[in-house]
Design an enzyme around this catalytic site. Sequence first.
Site, PDB file in Angstrom:
ATOM      1  N   LYS A  22       0.833  -1.132   0.004  1.00 48.16           N
ATOM      2  CA  LYS A  22      -0.114  -0.087  -0.069  1.00 48.16           C
ATOM      3  C   LYS A  22       0.869   1.291   0.181  1.00 48.16           C
ATOM      4  CE  LYS A  22      -1.850   1.924   4.108  1.00 48.16           C
ATOM      5  NZ  LYS A  22      -1.613   3.271   4.177  1.00 48.16           N
ATOM      6  N   ASN A  23       2.024   1.219   0.868  1.00 51.98           N
ATOM      7  CA  ASN A  23       2.432   2.515   1.256  1.00 51.98           C
ATOM      8  C   ASN A  23       3.534   2.729   0.110  1.00 51.98           C
ATOM      9  OD1 ASN A  23       0.846   3.287   3.279  1.00 51.98           O
ATOM     10  ND2 ASN A  23       2.366   2.721   4.808  1.00 51.98           N
ATOM     11  N   ARG A  92      -3.825  10.325   3.266  1.00 56.99           N
ATOM     12  CA  ARG A  92      -2.655  10.977   3.721  1.00 56.99           C
ATOM     13  C   ARG A  92      -1.834  11.146   2.335  1.00 56.99           C
ATOM     14  NH1 ARG A  92      -1.751  14.587   7.190  1.00 56.99           N
ATOM     15  NH2 ARG A  92       0.284  14.900   7.494  1.00 56.99           N
ATOM     16  N   CYS A 116      -5.353   8.526   8.517  1.00 54.93           N
ATOM     17  CA  CYS A 116      -5.759   7.900   9.793  1.00 54.93           C
ATOM     18  C   CYS A 116      -5.558   8.805  10.932  1.00 54.93           C
ATOM     19  CB  CYS A 116      -4.940   6.581  10.218  1.00 54.93           C
ATOM     20  SG  CYS A 116      -5.589   5.197   9.315  1.00 54.93           S
ATOM     21  N   ARG A 121      -0.391  15.210  12.322  1.00 55.36           N
ATOM     22  CA  ARG A 121       0.286  14.833  11.380  1.00 55.36           C
ATOM     23  C   ARG A 121       1.069  15.975  10.434  1.00 55.36           C
ATOM     24  NH1 ARG A 121      -1.978   9.316   8.673  1.00 55.36           N
ATOM     25  NH2 ARG A 121       0.150   9.122   8.132  1.00 55.36           N
ATOM     26  N   ILE A 123       3.039  18.544   8.239  1.00 55.80           N
ATOM     27  CA  ILE A 123       3.943  18.684   6.905  1.00 55.80           C
ATOM     28  C   ILE A 123       4.910  19.283   6.952  1.00 55.80           C
ATOM     29  CG2 ILE A 123       2.029  17.132   5.995  1.00 55.80           C
ATOM     30  CD1 ILE A 123       1.609  19.718   4.385  1.00 55.80           C
ATOM     31  N   ASP A 124       5.531  20.131   8.101  1.00 54.25           N
ATOM     32  CA  ASP A 124       6.295  21.150   7.829  1.00 54.25           C
ATOM     33  C   ASP A 124       7.732  20.697   7.049  1.00 54.25           C
ATOM     34  OD1 ASP A 124       6.322  19.553  10.353  1.00 54.25           O
ATOM     35  OD2 ASP A 124       8.496  20.182  10.559  1.00 54.25           O
ATOM     36  N   ASP A 304       3.636   0.667  12.195  1.00 53.03           N
ATOM     37  CA  ASP A 304       2.392   0.107  11.499  1.00 53.03           C
ATOM     38  C   ASP A 304       2.096  -1.406  12.205  1.00 53.03           C
ATOM     39  OD1 ASP A 304       2.141   2.402  10.313  1.00 53.03           O
ATOM     40  OD2 ASP A 304       2.981   1.833   8.391  1.00 53.03           O
ATOM     41  N   ILE A 326       6.581   6.736  17.129  1.00 54.39           N
ATOM     42  CA  ILE A 326       6.454   7.584  16.041  1.00 54.39           C
ATOM     43  C   ILE A 326       5.090   8.459  15.925  1.00 54.39           C
ATOM     44  CG2 ILE A 326       6.115   7.627  13.361  1.00 54.39           C
ATOM     45  CD1 ILE A 326       8.932   6.181  14.453  1.00 54.39           C
ATOM     46  N   ARG A 396      -9.312  -0.043   3.618  1.00 55.01           N
ATOM     47  CA  ARG A 396      -8.203   0.828   3.244  1.00 55.01           C
ATOM     48  C   ARG A 396      -6.882   0.341   2.959  1.00 55.01           C
ATOM     49  NH1 ARG A 396      -7.039   5.816   6.426  1.00 55.01           N
ATOM     50  NH2 ARG A 396      -5.497   5.505   4.832  1.00 55.01           N
TER      51      ARG A 396
END
Length: 417
Positions: A22-23, A92, A116, A121, A123-124, A304, A326, A396
């Site tokens: 998936k990722n 995401r 999720c 989360r 995103i800087d 995960d 994390i 998902r």
Amino acid sequence: MKVLKIKGNELLNGTIRISGAKNSAVALIPGALLGDGKITLCNVPNILDIDALEETLKYLNVKVKRASESMIIDTKTLENKPIPYELSSRLRASYYFMAVLLAKFHYMEMSFPGGCTIGKRPIDQTLKAFKAFGAEVIEEETKFIIKAEKLVGANIELAMPSVGATINSILVGVLSSGRTVIKNVAKEPEIIDLCDMLRKMGAKIDGDGTSVISITGVTNLSGCNHDIIPDRIEAGTYTIIGALMGSHLKIDNIIPNHIKSLTDTLEKMGCNIEIYNDYLIVDNQNSLKKINIKTDYYPGFPTDLQQPFTTLLTQCDGISHIEENIWENRFMNIPYLNKMGASIEIEGNKCIVKGKTKLKGSIVVATDLRAGASLLVAGLIAEGETTIKEINHLLRGYEEIVEKLTNVGAKIEIKEI
Ligand code: EPU
């Protein structure tokens, strides 16, 4: 409403074939838009996140053909349009379109990305990288506008080895002029998979899999054919299930090195796993030793797998400790595990699991993807019937979960209630 019903406590025997990652897929599909031509991806998992990306591609006027596990993406007619909230909020990874549209058109608009709810989360690091390439980032109330007159290779040092920021930096770097060096990058296999595809398309990238990636920008990229790597988190989830309920359960189509942190841990706990080139065989054990784990960036123990692994720890004798390093909110499965009979306490980013506890079937909610996986594992070992609600979270990320588990003897079905 769709729910997953599981009648637990059945031994599982046979073969589970692992799907494409998936990722990886969620980065490769947006990444394909950088090419001028046709990209054929194989091993594309048939999961809801991919359906969401396909809709976004079609919205951007890209031609997409899907057949069983392949996806052909023809970018010839790609149009640059603002990506609305209905699409960006679905997952995401929609923020990889930010990088791709910026790299290709030097202008993009997108509503905030989803994903999720496992904690903040930010995103800087992605935005910092876009600015380093020369882009201007405008953050409005609900969306980003990012533009650049030209994109120039940059020296970027990430504050942490973020998967998303590494991927976004690569996606922009390959089409920026000159040389880009990105330090403190993520080393996940999915990053290497993306770089492998981009290299086939003509990109010049070195160092993926280490903590420094260097890129020499090119003016355009072509099409290619690419096979997506197997999903290490799906493989890990079924290996955990095998350690609990497997009777010579074969987990096929894996890259064993990608799940080494898990298999090493299971072996330390007394689990019997036979590991071969591209598959493993796992058997349940009557008694597994307690263990402490800390989640970490790859090649550390993956966050995960932390939630499904917690379910396994409920079946070990003694007290095990988990430290989640994390994500700040990845314990939403715990109240439901306790409802099923587990004895787990949460203290900040740590959990204390007291085993061994019998689990009983119950009605529970998949609050996020891997919480769903944790409850799935719980349902498979519990006595009686478990009903998991909000299963779209689970669907998902896990392809054909009912079919794969039914084939090896599980009593599991999706029901409309
Ligand atoms: N972070 C920042 N700033 C940033 C980016 C990240 O502070 O700009 C922090 C995050 O808050 C987090 C850590 O850095 O604490 C790692 O975040 P990362 O960017 O690596 O995560 P991600 O790219 O958003 C991907 C996976 C996740 C997986 C993480 C970690 C995708 C689509 N998602 O997320 O997968 O947990 O890497 O390995 O690839 C899942 O599949 O269930 C899932 C959540």
